[in-house]
Design a protein around this motif. Structure first.
Motif, short mmCIF file in Angstrom:
data_model
loop_
_atom_site.label_atom_id
_atom_site.label_comp_id
_atom_site.label_asym_id
_atom_site.label_seq_id
_atom_site.Cartn_x
_atom_site.Cartn_y
_atom_site.Cartn_z
N LEU A 196 0.70 -1.39 -0.08
CA LEU A 196 0.05 0.02 -0.15
C LEU A 196 0.97 1.26 -0.14
N LEU A 197 1.93 1.30 0.71
CA LEU A 197 2.79 2.59 0.61
C LEU A 197 3.28 2.69 -0.40
N LEU A 198 4.13 1.49 -1.04
CA LEU A 198 4.52 1.69 -2.53
C LEU A 198 3.49 2.22 -3.50
N TYR A 199 2.36 1.63 -3.46
CA TYR A 199 1.21 1.96 -4.49
C TYR A 199 1.07 3.45 -4.19
N ALA A 200 0.82 3.99 -2.84
CA ALA A 200 0.42 5.31 -2.56
C ALA A 200 1.53 6.25 -3.25
N TYR A 201 2.93 5.93 -3.12
CA TYR A 201 3.80 6.80 -3.92
C TYR A 201 3.63 6.81 -5.32
N LYS A 202 3.49 5.67 -6.02
CA LYS A 202 3.31 5.46 -7.31
C LYS A 202 1.91 6.54 -7.90
N TRP A 203 1.06 6.38 -6.92
CA TRP A 203 -0.19 7.33 -7.38
C TRP A 203 0.33 8.72 -7.24
N LEU A 204 0.94 8.97 -6.18
CA LEU A 204 1.26 10.38 -5.97
C LEU A 204 2.50 10.87 -7.18
N ARG A 205 3.38 9.98 -7.54
CA ARG A 205 4.22 10.38 -8.28
C ARG A 205 4.51 9.19 -9.43
#
Length: 476
Positions: free
Chosen positions: A261-270
């Protein structure tokens, strides 16, 4: 000292190295013992156990088989061969050996338990095969995320229609404190990232611009607190601090949902500054056995696992950095004719899971070897490729090197094949049992590789494989 005495002395050194969690040296000493006396089955059985720790399951099966050839009543050898076969999802063969163990030791309660668990796995695999359909419906079908209510009692930051740095900061704090995200936000994150990565090419091609830095990380395997240590040491993702995570985000470690979820959140953000390659553990078969499916069900729901599964199958398989570094999880190919163009043309959306052969399987599973040419996989899956294979591939495609992950390295990284094959592994003290360091690679606009090592940090008292389908896996 006779050969027999010398061999026993070497075995004792191997045993001590094993106790010290120095699996590589234990294999070295057992191998020397075998060279001095190749008729003692215990040497092979002990090396099989060390190879299991190194995830060299193919080698472990070969060693256990040799021990059984030398002594057909050697129960430990049957046990270890069963464990190794279970690890590579060859449950039918494992079942045969567990039955032998019980036949030879009828009062062995642990073996009876493992046999029952193995039978469940075989039945489930057969059931899943029986209901397989060509085009399964999307896990997102019928999921109306907007209508999912967030209860007033939820104490986390609210997520709107776009990811924010504040939400990620709050997410990290929640995860550190053992809290979960609301299911609505989990749905939002996975759905958004699935759509982003689906549109990316099978091989993402990127450059490192002036004033920017790319950090390549290897396997993180659910070791969430060690992932945070990378960010603490190296800097959190930003518009100038790019990251590429090279597969195996999940399984084994017991914070796999938090990492995903954290890696995905960063992917979504940037989306243009944060990159994800698929690993062999971003696949259904591995997730069912090594913990991610169980963790999703325990912390969220079966639907969350299915959503992740669909998103994993959409992930790119490789990243080409500055036209010089071909980065993928496993390694190179069974055919010298394979080029970067073949990777570019590979339609990963036609085949969600890698199967037992083909380019996708090789990209996720293969490993380097020191000998020239190609050889059978030490894992029992895929193959191994030598320095000559790497040299030809790099020269044909104008590459400086192949960067891959997929294997523990005691120093966190290793440069092999005359500098053309680089392994990076970012899960220090892997599974809380291997005394390895972690590493990551920084790459600037000049495309020079800078290696950084780090050590494991403390984490809450939850053991690896806590959510694995079967305690068979906890025997690793």
């Amino acid at each position: 000292m006779t050969d027999s005495e010398d061999a026993l002395s070497l075995k004792q050194k191997g045993n001590q190295a094993f106790k010290d969690h120095d699996w590589l040296n234990s294999v070295h000493f057992y191998t020397k013992a075998i060279e001095a006396n190749d008729q003692d089955p215990s040497f092979y059985a002990n090396r099989a156990q060390a190879n299991i720790k190194l995830e060299a399951y193919g080698y472990a099966i070969a060693d256990a088989t040799k021990a059984i050839e030398l002594d057909g009543s050697y129960v430990k050898a049957y046990w270890r061969r069963a464990i190794a076969n279970t690890a590579i999802l060859n449950s039918r063969e494992a079942l045969k050996d567990f039955k032998v163990v019980i036949r030879k030791e009828p009062s062995n309660k642990d073996a009876k338990l493992k046999l029952a668990e193995c039978e469940k796995i075989v039945k489930r695999v057969e059931f899943l095969r029986a209901i397989e359909i060509g085009d399964p419906p999307s896990a997102f079908e019928g999921l109306d995320i907007d209508s999912v209510p967030v209860e007033p009692s939820y104490d986390g930051l609210k997520l709107g229609t776009e990811m924010t740095s504040d939400f990620i900061d709050d997410m990290i704090t929640r995860f550190k404190n053992g809290k979960k995200l609301h299911k609505k936000y989990v749905y939002q994150i996975v759905a958004a990232v699935k759509n982003i990565v689906y549109e990316e090419p099978t091989m993402v091609e990127m450059d490192v611009k002036e004033g920017h830095k790319l950090t390549v990380c290897g396997d993180t395997h659910g070791q969430f607190f060690d992932l945070l240590e990378i960010f603490r040491l190296n800097g959190f993702p930003s518009e100038s601090q790019y990251y590429l995570f090279n597969g195996d985000f999940v399984d084994r470690g017991s914070w796999s949902t938090e990492i995903a979820l954290l890696l995905y959140a960063y992917k979504w953000l940037r989306p243009n500054a944060f990159f994800l390659n698929r690993g062999n553990h971003e696949t259904d078969d591995m997730n069912r056995v090594y913990g991610f499916e169980g963790e999703c069900k325990a912390k969220y729901s079966e639907r969350v696992f299915k959503l992740f599964s669909e998103s994993f199958s959409a992930l790119p398989l490789a990243t080409l950095i500055g036209k010089k570094f071909f980065t993928l999880h496993g390694g190179l190919f069974s055919d010298d004719k394979t080029t970067l163009d073949d990777v570019r043309k590979l339609n990963r959306h036609q085949q969600r899971q890698p199967g037992q052969q083909g380019l996708m399987m090789e990209m996720l599973w293969t490993d380097p070897q020191t000998a020239p040419g190609r050889g059978p996989s030490k894992r029992g899956v895929g193959l191994q490729f030598g320095p000559d294979v790497t040299k030809r591939f790099c020269e044909k495609n104008g590459l400086d090197a192949v960067i891959r992950s997929h294997e523990v390295r005691m120093e966190g990284y290793e440069v092999e094949h005359d500098g053309r094959c680089i392994t990076v592994f970012s899960a220090p003290k892997y599974c809380d049992s291997t005394e390895n360091r972690g590493a990551y690679i920084n790459i600037g606009p000049e495309l020079k590789l800078e290696y950084h090592q780090f050590d494991a940090v403390p984490h809450p008292d939850i053991k690896p494989m806590a959510y694995a389908q079967s305690s068979l896996m906890q025997m690793m």
